[in-house]
Design a protein around this motif. Sequence first.
Motif, PDB file in Angstrom:
ATOM      1  N   TYR A 124       0.792  -1.232   0.000  1.00  0.00           N
ATOM      2  CA  TYR A 124       0.000   0.000   0.000  1.00  0.00           C
ATOM      3  C   TYR A 124       0.822   1.280   0.000  1.00  0.00           C
ATOM      4  O   TYR A 124       0.356   2.332  -0.442  1.00  0.00           O
ATOM      5  CB  TYR A 124      -0.953   0.022   1.201  1.00  0.00           C
ATOM      6  CG  TYR A 124      -2.045  -1.011   1.074  1.00  0.00           C
ATOM      7  CD1 TYR A 124      -2.980  -0.942   0.047  1.00  0.00           C
ATOM      8  CD2 TYR A 124      -2.137  -2.057   1.972  1.00  0.00           C
ATOM      9  CE1 TYR A 124      -3.981  -1.884  -0.078  1.00  0.00           C
ATOM     10  CE2 TYR A 124      -3.136  -3.005   1.865  1.00  0.00           C
ATOM     11  CZ  TYR A 124      -4.056  -2.914   0.839  1.00  0.00           C
ATOM     12  OH  TYR A 124      -5.032  -3.849   0.730  1.00  0.00           O
ATOM     13  N   PHE A 125       2.032   1.227   0.511  1.00  0.00           N
ATOM     14  CA  PHE A 125       2.831   2.443   0.613  1.00  0.00           C
ATOM     15  C   PHE A 125       4.060   2.426  -0.288  1.00  0.00           C
ATOM     16  O   PHE A 125       4.959   3.246  -0.132  1.00  0.00           O
ATOM     17  CB  PHE A 125       3.261   2.673   2.067  1.00  0.00           C
ATOM     18  CG  PHE A 125       2.103   2.816   3.008  1.00  0.00           C
ATOM     19  CD1 PHE A 125       1.258   3.913   2.930  1.00  0.00           C
ATOM     20  CD2 PHE A 125       1.858   1.845   3.957  1.00  0.00           C
ATOM     21  CE1 PHE A 125       0.189   4.036   3.801  1.00  0.00           C
ATOM     22  CE2 PHE A 125       0.794   1.959   4.828  1.00  0.00           C
ATOM     23  CZ  PHE A 125      -0.042   3.055   4.755  1.00  0.00           C
ATOM     24  N   SER A 126       4.121   1.519  -1.226  1.00  0.00           N
ATOM     25  CA  SER A 126       5.202   1.412  -2.216  1.00  0.00           C
ATOM     26  C   SER A 126       6.586   1.418  -1.572  1.00  0.00           C
ATOM     27  O   SER A 126       7.494   2.110  -2.030  1.00  0.00           O
ATOM     28  CB  SER A 126       5.106   2.543  -3.237  1.00  0.00           C
ATOM     29  OG  SER A 126       3.866   2.505  -3.881  1.00  0.00           O
ATOM     30  N   SER A 127       6.750   0.674  -0.514  1.00  0.00           N
ATOM     31  CA  SER A 127       8.033   0.512   0.188  1.00  0.00           C
ATOM     32  C   SER A 127       8.615   1.832   0.674  1.00  0.00           C
ATOM     33  O   SER A 127       9.820   2.035   0.672  1.00  0.00           O
ATOM     34  CB  SER A 127       9.043  -0.207  -0.705  1.00  0.00           C
ATOM     35  OG  SER A 127       8.559  -1.472  -1.063  1.00  0.00           O
ATOM     36  N   ASN A 128       7.747   2.749   1.105  1.00  0.00           N
ATOM     37  CA  ASN A 128       8.184   4.026   1.653  1.00  0.00           C
ATOM     38  C   ASN A 128       8.852   3.783   3.006  1.00  0.00           C
ATOM     39  O   ASN A 128       8.318   3.088   3.858  1.00  0.00           O
ATOM     40  CB  ASN A 128       6.972   4.955   1.811  1.00  0.00           C
ATOM     41  CG  ASN A 128       7.367   6.342   2.244  1.00  0.00           C
ATOM     42  OD1 ASN A 128       8.531   6.629   2.493  1.00  0.00           O
ATOM     43  ND2 ASN A 128       6.368   7.206   2.348  1.00  0.00           N
ATOM     44  N   LYS A 129      10.051   4.366   3.204  1.00  0.00           N
ATOM     45  CA  LYS A 129      10.804   4.121   4.439  1.00  0.00           C
ATOM     46  C   LYS A 129      10.091   4.674   5.665  1.00  0.00           C
ATOM     47  O   LYS A 129      10.061   4.034   6.708  1.00  0.00           O
ATOM     48  CB  LYS A 129      12.205   4.742   4.344  1.00  0.00           C
ATOM     49  CG  LYS A 129      13.210   3.893   3.658  1.00  0.00           C
ATOM     50  CD  LYS A 129      14.578   4.518   3.803  1.00  0.00           C
ATOM     51  CE  LYS A 129      15.618   3.639   3.174  1.00  0.00           C
ATOM     52  NZ  LYS A 129      16.967   4.208   3.312  1.00  0.00           N
TER      53      LYS A 129
END
Length: 179
Positions: free
Chosen positions: A130-135
């Motif tokens: 859901y968050f595109s691998s956002n850190k």
Amino acid sequence: MDDKRKKIILKEITFWKQNKMLPEHYCNYLIALYTEGEEQLQEKMIKRKKHLNMEIFFSFLFLSMIGISIVITYITDVSFGMQTLFLSFFFFLLIISFFIFRKNKKNLLLIFITGAFLFLLYSVQINDTYFSSNKKSLYILILVNCVTWLLGGLWRRQLFFIIAGTIAVGTLIIFMFIW
């Protein structure tokens, strides 16, 4: 007295004990008398062996659940829905195991550890989907997960989770400010 007569007498006393023809403490005394104390040792060894076999089975089951979850999540190319289905099935097995362990008054720590690890995998999987691998979102999800460990450890008085949650929260905060 020969062994054949002892076995017959012990069989009768056991029958009396099972059918409550004599009080249980009388039967225990007679059994101890005729076996010279060896019967109780054998019963304890049999119970201990059954308990050990059950513990080994569930330990293997929980470790294999973690291994399969890692393989499904990171190694194979399975859709998010299928991964969620597998993790939900594993959580269902954990819930059933929880009730079995609680009914038999066994230690629940292994179930909690497996559940926490599956929850961690699911949090990372949600971040990837859901968050595109956002850190930043990954850090927040893992922080929520670690705080859940810490609060669960405090609530259930599990030292393992208190220590793991505290170390993980401290380490995560350090990584959030460094990177």
